[in-house]
Design a protein around this motif. Structure first.
Motif, short mmCIF file in Angstrom:
data_model
loop_
_atom_site.label_atom_id
_atom_site.label_comp_id
_atom_site.label_asym_id
_atom_site.label_seq_id
_atom_site.Cartn_x
_atom_site.Cartn_y
_atom_site.Cartn_z
N ALA A 57 -5.92 27.96 -11.70
CA ALA A 57 -5.96 27.68 -10.26
C ALA A 57 -6.91 26.51 -9.99
CB ALA A 57 -6.38 28.92 -9.48
N LYS A 58 -8.03 26.50 -10.70
CA LYS A 58 -9.00 25.39 -10.53
C LYS A 58 -8.37 24.08 -10.95
CE LYS A 58 -13.47 27.49 -11.06
NZ LYS A 58 -13.95 28.26 -12.19
N LYS A 59 -7.71 24.09 -12.12
CA LYS A 59 -7.11 22.87 -12.66
C LYS A 59 -6.06 22.31 -11.69
CE LYS A 59 -5.08 21.50 -16.96
NZ LYS A 59 -4.23 22.07 -17.97
N HIS A 60 -5.29 23.19 -11.08
CA HIS A 60 -4.23 22.75 -10.16
C HIS A 60 -4.73 22.60 -8.72
CE1 HIS A 60 -0.47 23.05 -12.65
NE2 HIS A 60 -1.40 23.48 -13.48
N ASN A 61 -6.02 22.87 -8.54
CA ASN A 61 -6.62 22.72 -7.20
C ASN A 61 -5.89 23.56 -6.14
OD1 ASN A 61 -8.53 21.80 -5.47
ND2 ASN A 61 -7.41 19.92 -4.96
N VAL A 62 -5.56 24.80 -6.50
CA VAL A 62 -4.95 25.72 -5.52
C VAL A 62 -5.91 26.89 -5.30
CG1 VAL A 62 -2.56 25.12 -6.07
CG2 VAL A 62 -3.66 27.04 -7.27
N LYS A 63 -5.74 27.56 -4.15
CA LYS A 63 -6.57 28.74 -3.86
C LYS A 63 -5.99 29.95 -4.58
CE LYS A 63 -8.68 26.37 -0.62
NZ LYS A 63 -9.91 25.68 -1.03
N GLY A 107 -5.56 41.09 8.00
CA GLY A 107 -6.84 40.39 7.92
C GLY A 107 -6.96 39.55 6.66
N ILE A 108 -6.49 40.10 5.55
CA ILE A 108 -6.57 39.37 4.28
C ILE A 108 -5.67 38.13 4.30
CG2 ILE A 108 -5.97 39.53 1.80
CD1 ILE A 108 -8.54 41.00 2.31
N LEU A 109 -4.44 38.30 4.81
CA LEU A 109 -3.53 37.14 4.86
C LEU A 109 -4.04 36.07 5.84
CD1 LEU A 109 -1.43 39.24 3.49
CD2 LEU A 109 0.29 37.71 4.43
N TYR A 110 -4.58 36.50 6.96
CA TYR A 110 -5.11 35.56 7.96
C TYR A 110 -6.24 34.72 7.35
CZ TYR A 110 -7.14 33.89 12.35
OH TYR A 110 -7.63 33.10 13.37
N ASP A 111 -7.15 35.42 6.66
CA ASP A 111 -8.27 34.72 6.01
C ASP A 111 -7.75 33.76 4.94
OD1 ASP A 111 -11.18 34.59 4.91
OD2 ASP A 111 -9.94 35.15 3.19
N PHE A 112 -6.75 34.21 4.17
CA PHE A 112 -6.24 33.39 3.07
C PHE A 112 -5.57 32.10 3.61
CE2 PHE A 112 -3.13 32.45 -0.40
CZ PHE A 112 -4.07 32.15 -1.37
N ALA A 113 -4.78 32.27 4.67
CA ALA A 113 -4.12 31.09 5.25
C ALA A 113 -5.18 30.12 5.80
CB ALA A 113 -3.16 31.53 6.36
N ASN A 114 -6.21 30.65 6.44
CA ASN A 114 -7.28 29.78 6.95
C ASN A 114 -8.01 29.07 5.82
OD1 ASN A 114 -6.95 29.96 9.64
ND2 ASN A 114 -8.45 31.60 9.96
N ALA A 115 -8.19 29.77 4.70
CA ALA A 115 -8.86 29.14 3.56
C ALA A 115 -8.07 27.92 3.10
CB ALA A 115 -9.01 30.15 2.41
N ILE A 116 -6.74 28.00 3.15
CA ILE A 116 -5.90 26.87 2.74
C ILE A 116 -5.98 25.76 3.79
CG2 ILE A 116 -3.51 26.13 2.28
CD1 ILE A 116 -3.03 29.10 1.33
N ILE A 117 -5.85 26.15 5.04
CA ILE A 117 -5.84 25.15 6.13
C ILE A 117 -7.18 24.41 6.21
CG2 ILE A 117 -5.71 24.91 8.67
CD1 ILE A 117 -3.72 27.39 8.54
N GLU A 118 -8.27 25.16 6.08
CA GLU A 118 -9.61 24.56 6.24
C GLU A 118 -10.25 24.16 4.91
OE1 GLU A 118 -11.82 27.43 8.55
OE2 GLU A 118 -10.22 27.50 10.04
N ASP A 119 -9.50 24.31 3.83
CA ASP A 119 -9.98 24.01 2.48
C ASP A 119 -11.33 24.66 2.19
OD1 ASP A 119 -9.98 23.06 -0.07
OD2 ASP A 119 -10.75 21.07 0.45
N LYS A 120 -11.37 26.01 2.33
CA LYS A 120 -12.60 26.75 1.99
C LYS A 120 -12.23 27.94 1.10
CE LYS A 120 -12.34 29.67 6.05
NZ LYS A 120 -12.77 30.11 7.33
#
Ligand code: NAD
Length: 367
Positions: free
Chosen positions: A111-117, A297-310
């Protein structure tokens, strides 16, 4: 609002909760579902009016997805997770992250190598009580000194008949530890905030006609020399849950009746009579509000992590902690010896191969 294009892989069981959450959330657009069982895929696809596939690879290629939830049997977590990352798609993995710590490391590195969450679905982390307790612990409870986790549940033989992978070393990778207790092992070590460095355990299969353990008891030494005691079973009816941790400046208790905590002066100062012993009172938590709980809650947080790159709430590195503890309890129970952590992934793989070769029902686990 920005949305991400989402798919769900495996929709026959808990995947349905991911589909429902994805459909309802404002930061996700549910695009498609995939299941090797086409009846499930078609039914859910039609119910939610989204495209459906038998092959998840075809779904990802055709639908240009940003992220997927992976909700398949344990033995497929690593394989499907690694495949999906090859498409540069973000992965939310149902618990456990994988069956072995070695597989978890491969997933995290890729995941790190491909830069994905890479996120892991431990939805009790987003229970309002868990969030408030963790906040209290971080802000003024001091160091953990000892901890206690008792988690039991009840699963009858029919439960294990629901899928060929259940109750097996090859398919599930363990019993009560890896499937049910792992939620609370994750919470326990999150609250403790210290890594385990040694584990000694006993495990057995007392009552079920399955290959894997239905009970285990373990003690663990943590990196700051604090001690944790844990016990689990899948034959308790009624079931019991109790988690308590004593910190140097306070304590928490979480059980089936709720949550309470206490903040105290430094325990050492009281014990050394530098200050008077006080009689602090337990406080309870009430009226805590969070935007979304559970899978939503988990999916909402995960989508935000992608959108906000955190970082997602439970990144792969944190999802690895509970599987390492589970692997270590199984390894120690099998060998009858203290196991040191970080676990050597190759050594655990060898133990798992030995476990797969035998049907230990009625036998003890020692070599
Ligand atoms: N977070 C939770 O509370 C929770 C609850 C239940 C299950 N789980 C986890 O979710 C995962 C799935 O458990 P379940 O109870 O839903 O299992 P399940 O067997 O009921 O459902 C798994 C689904 O995956 C599908 N599948 C299998 N191979 C596939 C493939 N190659 N491609 C696409 N689909 C495939 C199956 O056809 C089935 O529909 C497990 O890891 C389990 O531990 C988590």
């Amino acid at each position: 609002m920005v949305t991400i294009r989402y798919g769900v892989i495996g929709v026959g069981g808990v995947g349905k909760a991911h589909v429902k959450a994805a459909k309802e959330l404002e930061n996700i657009e549910l695009i498609a579902v995939a299941d090797i069982n086409v009846d499930y895929a078609k039914k859910i696809g039609e119910e939610y009016n989204v495209h459906w596939y038998k092959d998840y690879g075809e779904m990802i290629e055709k639908e240009k997805l940003d992220a997927v939830s992976i909700c398949v049997p344990h033995f497929l977590h690593a394989k499907i997770g690694l495949d999906v990352i090859d498409y540069d798609v973000n992965v939310l993995m149902e618990k456990p992250i994988t069956i072995t710590v070695g597989e978890a490391e491969k997933l995290i590195n890729k995941a790190k190598k491909h830069n994905v969450k890479l996120g892991v679905c431990f939805q009790h982390r987003i229970d309002p009580e868990s969030i408030v307790l963790k906040d209290l612990i971080k802000n003024g409870m001091g160091e953990p000194l000892r901890g206690n986790l008792l988690y039991t549940c009840y699963r009858d033989q029919r439960y294990y008949g629901k899928g060929a992978w259940r109750g097996t070393w090859w398919g599930e990778g363990g019993g009560v530890l890896i499937n049910q207790a792992i939620h609370y092992i994750d919470l326990f070590f999150w609250f403790l905030g210290k890594k385990p460095v040694k584990i000694y355990s006993m495990m057995d299969n007392m009552l079920h006609n399955i290959e894997v353990e239905d009970t285990a008891s373990a003690v663990s030494l943590l990196e700051n020399n604090s001690q944790a005691v844990m016990q689990f079973s899948s034959f308790d009816n009624p079931s019991i849950f109790h988690l308590d941790i004593r910190f140097s400046r306070g304590a928490i208790i979480m059980d089936s009746s709720g949550v309470k905590y206490v903040k105290t002066p430094m325990l050492r100062d009281m014990i050394e009579n530098k200050i008077e012993k006080t009689e602090p009172e337990w406080a309870t938590l009430s009226n805590i509000k969070v935007k979304y709980t559970g899978h939503k809650g988990i999916l909402y947080d995960f989508a935000n992590a992608i959108i906000e790159d955190k970082q997602p709430l439970i990144p792969g590195e944190e999802g690895k902690i509970s599987i390492e503890v589970v692997n270590a309890i199984i390894m120690s129970g099998f060998l009858g010896k203290v196991v040191e952590l970080p676990l050597n992934p190759e050594e655990y793989d060898k133990i798992l191969e030995k476990l797969k070769e035998r049907k230990p029902l009625g036998e003890k686990y020692s070599l």
